[in-house]
Design a protein around this motif. Structure first.
Motif, PDB file in Angstrom:
ATOM      1  N   UNK A 146       0.851  -1.196   0.000  1.00 34.29           N
ATOM      2  CA  UNK A 146       0.000   0.000   0.000  1.00 34.29           C
ATOM      3  C   UNK A 146       0.883   1.240   0.000  1.00 34.29           C
ATOM      4  N   UNK A 147       0.639   2.111  -0.960  1.00 32.39           N
ATOM      5  CA  UNK A 147       1.339   3.396  -1.056  1.00 32.39           C
ATOM      6  C   UNK A 147       0.345   4.477  -0.664  1.00 32.39           C
ATOM      7  N   UNK A 148       0.719   5.301   0.305  1.00 29.79           N
ATOM      8  CA  UNK A 148      -0.163   6.387   0.742  1.00 29.79           C
ATOM      9  C   UNK A 148       0.247   7.663   0.034  1.00 29.79           C
ATOM     10  N   UNK A 149      -0.622   8.173  -0.826  1.00 28.67           N
ATOM     11  CA  UNK A 149      -0.370   9.424  -1.516  1.00 28.67           C
ATOM     12  C   UNK A 149      -0.066   9.235  -2.987  1.00 28.67           C
ATOM     13  N   UNK A 150      -0.780   9.958  -3.851  1.00 31.10           N
ATOM     14  CA  UNK A 150      -0.579   9.898  -5.299  1.00 31.10           C
ATOM     15  C   UNK A 150       0.043  11.181  -5.812  1.00 31.10           C
ATOM     16  N   UNK A 151       1.063  11.656  -5.099  1.00 30.62           N
ATOM     17  CA  UNK A 151       1.855  12.776  -5.576  1.00 30.62           C
ATOM     18  C   UNK A 151       3.054  12.256  -6.354  1.00 30.62           C
ATOM     19  N   UNK A 152       4.035  13.103  -6.636  1.00 34.49           N
ATOM     20  CA  UNK A 152       5.186  12.672  -7.438  1.00 34.49           C
ATOM     21  C   UNK A 152       5.913  11.457  -6.883  1.00 34.49           C
ATOM     22  N   UNK A 153       6.163  11.435  -5.575  1.00 34.02           N
ATOM     23  CA  UNK A 153       6.936  10.344  -4.995  1.00 34.02           C
ATOM     24  C   UNK A 153       6.080   9.088  -4.832  1.00 34.02           C
ATOM     25  N   UNK A 154       4.826   9.239  -4.459  1.00 31.89           N
ATOM     26  CA  UNK A 154       3.940   8.092  -4.349  1.00 31.89           C
ATOM     27  C   UNK A 154       3.740   7.398  -5.692  1.00 31.89           C
ATOM     28  N   UNK A 155       3.544   8.178  -6.765  1.00 32.18           N
ATOM     29  CA  UNK A 155       3.376   7.589  -8.086  1.00 32.18           C
ATOM     30  C   UNK A 155       4.681   6.981  -8.586  1.00 32.18           C
ATOM     31  N   UNK A 156       5.815   7.566  -8.194  1.00 34.00           N
ATOM     32  CA  UNK A 156       7.105   6.973  -8.546  1.00 34.00           C
ATOM     33  C   UNK A 156       7.230   5.595  -7.902  1.00 34.00           C
ATOM     34  N   UNK A 157       6.831   5.484  -6.635  1.00 35.04           N
ATOM     35  CA  UNK A 157       6.870   4.186  -5.960  1.00 35.04           C
ATOM     36  C   UNK A 157       5.986   3.187  -6.696  1.00 35.04           C
TER      37      UNK A 157
END
Length: 476
Positions: free
Chosen positions: A11-22
């Motif tokens: 689970x990735x929390x957050x769909x900003x630049x770093x979250x989408x990179x993950x």
């Protein structure tokens, strides 16, 4: 039937630049994943400062795995040397990335995470902990299970207060209607709140500098607009930065332009100022006092940085540095009491690991209260952490960063700003002095610097999970 831990998604929390990179790296590694975003679309936080232009060009703001996925889909990459605005970062890169078939089915919007724990275990219980799945609870009561959790939610939604002691100044809460946080749209949507008014900008980072620059421009366009800049340090040398010595010309230009406005008296500079009391008078005027001096203004911009909120993971076992709120291993590399560099030594999964197996905070949140985060750093964190989750420890520990030098770096906390500047370095001095550069007009005001942000602020997952460039230097 019991679900095996390894069959559960990350689970990735957050769909900003770093979250989408993950998410992009997880896809490349063939690991199942789910991205939870509190906003109604990707890059929600970035869009809140969409009017600001980054000082990092496109080549530093695109993650490698994301670039590969987009290229396979026929995406045309922007000019590597062009400086995007926050809106362009969101529209031209992050939205197309989130819409890729490889990612889109796995991103849930309107999914605010309110708690992360271990299924059936609180923080006290040790036996079987590393084999228990994570339980991620959403605001609507939904529970999700995960094999690992990557928190890329950022810090945009938790700005620091105006008060210099880390708590609100006396009267700050009551004066909230007169106080803006970082990066208001001075020349656009928020223009009427600042035109013809006296504005005080408090802070010494790039967010403060950007606001000051645009306020200075507004003052040239609208009579009666006055700008005052208050900092805790004895000198603005750290904010001016490396100027022409900066490897990022746009970042260096921020300091140069700001210095010119101060020297010309278009921005009134007050040094050694720590906000203690905020008073709203009967006529609507606002008085900000440090106990000795009182500044009379119409509006205040508190560009005092951000802080992480670890409340949603309070039942996990975290090893947080008591000063910064980052991991203990990362803290010595980024502590603004020791370093004012815009770059840090390469670091990855080893420096981001907590006693809680499988939990990682990456992006701006990983830096705690340290303000020198760069988006490229967050991308490398994502790559390293995902490689570790895939069991590829050689790749996880092969951490490499290509970060542009700022042209200034003070690793001697004993030096004050004046001495540091004389020796070619810069950081936070603490000796109070009086107004250094009085400007025409009444009161103090500060504005948003002309359209260049600082480093990619992972300003938070939309709710700070990644937003743009936030850095700015040590003490605000």
């Amino acid at each position: 039937m019991t679900t095996r831990l390894e069959d559960l998604p990350v689970v990735v929390i957050g769909a900003g630049p770093v979250g989408l990179a993950a998410a992009a790296h997880l896809h490349e590694r063939g690991l199942p994943f789910t991205v939870l975003e509190a906003g109604d679309g990707p890059a929600t936080a970035v869009r809140q400062w969409g009017h600001v232009r980054l000082f990092s060009p496109w080549r530093y703001t695109i993650d490698a795995a994301s670039r590969r996925l987009l290229a396979d889909a026929g995406w045309v990459e922007p000019d590597a040397e062009r400086l995007p605005t926050g809106a362009q970062l969101a529209d031209e890169y992050l939205q197309p990335l989130a819409d890729l078939p490889a990612l889109k089915p796995h991103v849930r919007y309107g999914a605010r995470v309110v708690a992360v724990t271990r299924l059936g275990l609180d923080r006290l219980r040790t036996a079987g902990r590393d084999q228990a799945p994570f339980l991620v609870r959403l605001g609507d009561g939904t529970d999700l299970l995960a094999r690992a959790v990557i928190d890329a939610s950022g810090t945009w939604s938790t700005p620091n207060v105006l008060g210099a002691s880390g708590i609100p100044a006396h009267g700050e809460t009551a004066a909230a209607a007169f106080i803006e946080h970082a990066l208001p749209d001075v020349l656009g949507a928020d223009r009427d709140r600042f035109a013809g008014k006296r504005t005080l900008v408090v802070g010494a980072g790039h967010s403060a500098a950007n606001t000051l620059l645009v306020l200075a421009q507004l003052a040239q366009e609208v009579s009666g607009t006055e700008v005052t800049w208050a900092i805790r340090a004895a000198s603005p040398a750290r904010t001016y930065g490396g100027e022409t010595a900066d490897a990022l010309p746009a970042r260096g230009a921020i300091g140069t332009r700001l210095r010119e406005h101060v020297d010309a008296g278009r921005i009134r500079l007050v040094t050694g100022f720590s906000a203690q009391t905020v008073t709203v008078k009967a006529d609507g005027e606002v008085e900000v006092s440090d106990g000795v001096r009182a500044l009379e203004v119409d509006r205040i911009v508190a560009a005092t940085g951000f802080r992480p909120d670890h409340g949603i993971v309070s039942e996990l076992r975290l090893d947080l540095d008591p000063i910064l709120g980052s991991t203990r291993a990362l803290a010595p590399l980024i502590d603004p009491n020791e370093h004012s560099c815009g770059t840090v030594p390469p670091h990855g999964v080893d420096e981001l690991t907590h006693p809680e197996p499988g939990f990682y905070a990456i992006g701006m949140k990983s830096y705690g209260r340290a303000p020198t985060f760069l988006l490229a750093t967050g991308y490398e964190q994502a790559r390293s952490v995902v490689a570790a989750l895939a069991g590829d420890w050689a790749a996880a520990r092969d951490v490499q960063l290509d970060l542009p030098e700022t042209g200034v770096c003070n690793s001697n906390p004993i030096l004050g700003d004046e001495t540091a500047a004389a020796e070619g370095s810069s950081c936070c001095g603490s000796t109070p002095t009086d107004v250094v550069a009085p400007a025409a007009g009444r009161g103090l005001a500060t504005g948003i610097a002309g359209g260049l942000l600082s480093s990619p602020l992972t300003l938070v997952s939309a709710s700070q999970s990644g937003a743009g460039e936030q850095s700015g230097g040590c003490c605000g």
